[in-house]
Write a protein that holds these residues in place. Structure first.
Motif, PDB file in Angstrom:
ATOM      1  N   VAL A  16       0.217  -1.119   0.254  1.00 14.84           N
ATOM      2  CA  VAL A  16       0.048  -0.326  -0.048  1.00 14.84           C
ATOM      3  C   VAL A  16       0.528   1.476   0.211  1.00 14.84           C
ATOM      4  CG1 VAL A  16      -1.987   1.715   1.201  1.00 14.84           C
ATOM      5  CG2 VAL A  16      -2.000  -0.901   0.964  1.00 14.84           C
ATOM      6  N   ASP A  17       1.920   0.823   0.667  1.00 16.89           N
ATOM      7  CA  ASP A  17       2.944   2.067   0.883  1.00 16.89           C
ATOM      8  C   ASP A  17       3.916   2.850  -0.247  1.00 16.89           C
ATOM      9  OD1 ASP A  17       2.138   2.602   3.481  1.00 16.89           O
ATOM     10  OD2 ASP A  17       4.262   2.263   4.089  1.00 16.89           O
ATOM     11  N   ALA A  18       4.014   1.792  -1.152  1.00 22.00           N
ATOM     12  CA  ALA A  18       4.446   1.188  -2.289  1.00 22.00           C
ATOM     13  C   ALA A  18       3.914   2.221  -3.181  1.00 22.00           C
ATOM     14  CB  ALA A  18       4.855   0.388  -2.147  1.00 22.00           C
ATOM     15  N   VAL A  19       2.718   1.785  -3.299  1.00 20.45           N
ATOM     16  CA  VAL A  19       1.811   1.967  -4.235  1.00 20.45           C
ATOM     17  C   VAL A  19       0.893   3.484  -4.347  1.00 20.45           C
ATOM     18  CG1 VAL A  19      -0.216   1.670  -5.755  1.00 20.45           C
ATOM     19  CG2 VAL A  19       0.993  -0.123  -4.929  1.00 20.45           C
ATOM     20  N   THR A  20       0.855   3.760  -3.405  1.00 22.64           N
ATOM     21  CA  THR A  20       0.495   5.093  -2.992  1.00 22.64           C
ATOM     22  C   THR A  20       1.352   6.529  -2.715  1.00 22.64           C
ATOM     23  OG1 THR A  20      -1.347   4.197  -1.006  1.00 22.64           O
ATOM     24  CG2 THR A  20      -0.758   6.584  -0.794  1.00 22.64           C
ATOM     25  N   LEU A  21       3.260   5.990  -2.863  1.00 22.06           N
ATOM     26  CA  LEU A  21       3.679   6.206  -3.017  1.00 22.06           C
ATOM     27  C   LEU A  21       4.069   7.187  -4.236  1.00 22.06           C
ATOM     28  CD1 LEU A  21       5.995   5.851   0.084  1.00 22.06           C
ATOM     29  CD2 LEU A  21       4.093   8.260  -0.054  1.00 22.06           C
ATOM     30  N   ASP A  22       3.960   6.099  -5.096  1.00 21.86           N
ATOM     31  CA  ASP A  22       4.506   6.007  -6.649  1.00 21.86           C
ATOM     32  C   ASP A  22       3.493   5.803  -7.485  1.00 21.86           C
ATOM     33  OD1 ASP A  22       5.901   6.579  -8.807  1.00 21.86           O
ATOM     34  OD2 ASP A  22       7.598   4.749  -8.155  1.00 21.86           O
ATOM     35  N   PRO A  23       2.559   6.350  -7.744  1.00 21.44           N
ATOM     36  CA  PRO A  23       1.440   5.059  -8.652  1.00 21.44           C
ATOM     37  C   PRO A  23       2.041   4.948 -10.124  1.00 21.44           C
ATOM     38  CG  PRO A  23       0.513   7.189  -7.406  1.00 21.44           C
ATOM     39  CD  PRO A  23       2.173   7.037  -7.547  1.00 21.44           C
ATOM     40  N   SER A  24       2.819   5.288 -10.519  1.00 20.74           N
ATOM     41  CA  SER A  24       3.127   5.301 -11.507  1.00 20.74           C
ATOM     42  C   SER A  24       4.119   4.353 -11.936  1.00 20.74           C
ATOM     43  CB  SER A  24       3.660   6.743 -12.434  1.00 20.74           C
ATOM     44  OG  SER A  24       4.448   7.228 -12.409  1.00 20.74           O
ATOM     45  N   GLY A  25       5.064   3.447 -10.656  1.00 18.57           N
ATOM     46  CA  GLY A  25       5.394   2.921 -11.070  1.00 18.57           C
ATOM     47  C   GLY A  25       5.348   1.085 -11.122  1.00 18.57           C
ATOM     48  N   HIS A  26       6.368   0.804 -11.266  1.00 17.14           N
ATOM     49  CA  HIS A  26       5.976  -0.948 -11.551  1.00 17.14           C
ATOM     50  C   HIS A  26       5.564  -1.964 -10.640  1.00 17.14           C
ATOM     51  CE1 HIS A  26       6.467  -4.635 -13.741  1.00 17.14           C
ATOM     52  NE2 HIS A  26       7.175  -4.753 -12.962  1.00 17.14           N
ATOM     53  N   HIS A  27       4.370  -2.177 -10.718  1.00 19.25           N
ATOM     54  CA  HIS A  27       3.408  -2.698  -9.978  1.00 19.25           C
ATOM     55  C   HIS A  27       2.758  -4.062 -10.462  1.00 19.25           C
ATOM     56  CE1 HIS A  27       4.588   0.634  -7.323  1.00 19.25           C
ATOM     57  NE2 HIS A  27       3.422   1.537  -8.100  1.00 19.25           N
ATOM     58  N   SER A  28       3.187  -4.489 -10.924  1.00 14.88           N
ATOM     59  CA  SER A  28       3.087  -6.376 -11.238  1.00 14.88           C
ATOM     60  C   SER A  28       2.763  -6.955  -9.760  1.00 14.88           C
ATOM     61  CB  SER A  28       3.911  -6.662 -12.124  1.00 14.88           C
ATOM     62  OG  SER A  28       5.140  -7.465 -11.530  1.00 14.88           O
ATOM     63  N   ASN A  29       1.853  -8.203 -10.620  1.00 14.68           N
ATOM     64  CA  ASN A  29       1.515  -8.554  -8.507  1.00 14.68           C
ATOM     65  C   ASN A  29       3.130  -9.115  -8.625  1.00 14.68           C
ATOM     66  OD1 ASN A  29      -0.915  -8.170  -8.640  1.00 14.68           O
ATOM     67  ND2 ASN A  29      -1.589 -10.480  -9.336  1.00 14.68           N
ATOM     68  N   ALA A  30       3.768  -9.877  -9.331  1.00 19.98           N
ATOM     69  CA  ALA A  30       5.223 -10.493  -8.531  1.00 19.98           C
ATOM     70  C   ALA A  30       6.095  -8.722  -8.457  1.00 19.98           C
ATOM     71  CB  ALA A  30       5.765 -10.662  -9.872  1.00 19.98           C
ATOM     72  N   ALA A  31       5.967  -7.858  -9.134  1.00 24.44           N
ATOM     73  CA  ALA A  31       6.648  -7.000  -8.025  1.00 24.44           C
ATOM     74  C   ALA A  31       6.215  -6.210  -6.845  1.00 24.44           C
ATOM     75  CB  ALA A  31       6.611  -5.831  -8.763  1.00 24.44           C
ATOM     76  N   LEU A  32       4.763  -6.800  -6.917  1.00 19.63           N
ATOM     77  CA  LEU A  32       4.529  -5.786  -5.583  1.00 19.63           C
ATOM     78  C   LEU A  32       4.756  -7.825  -4.495  1.00 19.63           C
ATOM     79  CD1 LEU A  32       1.110  -4.397  -6.692  1.00 19.63           C
ATOM     80  CD2 LEU A  32       2.875  -3.706  -5.763  1.00 19.63           C
ATOM     81  N   ALA A  33       4.471  -8.689  -4.850  1.00 20.63           N
ATOM     82  CA  ALA A  33       4.448  -9.781  -3.414  1.00 20.63           C
ATOM     83  C   ALA A  33       6.287  -9.899  -2.806  1.00 20.63           C
ATOM     84  CB  ALA A  33       4.530 -10.964  -5.092  1.00 20.63           C
TER      85      ALA A  33
END
Length: 107
Positions: A16-33
């Motif tokens: 949640v923190d990573a996505v909220t701080l950088d919505p345009s970042g690389h956020h595939s399920n693999a990267a988020l996992a």
């Protein structure tokens, strides 16, 4: 924010923190996992349990919020804003706006 139920676990909180701080970042399920120190399947289960949505939906909604904030404050085209928040194209942004908000990005 979206689907908030209780305080998220460490892995979900990190995502949640990573996505909220950088919505345009690389956020595939693999990267988020990797960020959550969990398998993709476990991350999806944790997210559904704690937030009521999937990580992909959370990313989409976070990008939608970023676009909603950016559109009225810039002279940039809808295409440029869509690329800035990583929707990929204005077509994808329009579909997301219509599906989630029942309006087009220009409204």
């Amino acid at each position: 924010m979206f689907g908030l139920r209780d305080e998220p676990s460490g892995g979900v909180h990190a995502v949640v923190d990573a996505v909220t701080l950088d919505p345009s970042g690389h956020h595939s399920n693999a990267a988020l996992a990797v960020r959550a120190a969990a398998s993709e399947r476990h991350l999806v289960r944790m997210f559904r349990e704690e937030r009521g949505i999937t990580p992909a939906t959370f990313v989409e909604l976070t990008r939608l919020e970023a676009a909603k904030r950016l559109l009225p404050t810039t002279d940039a085209s809808q295409e440029t804003v869509a690329r800035r928040v990583e929707f990929g194209s204005s077509k994808t942004a329009r579909r997301t706006f219509r599906r989630q908000l029942a309006v087009s990005p220009g409204v």
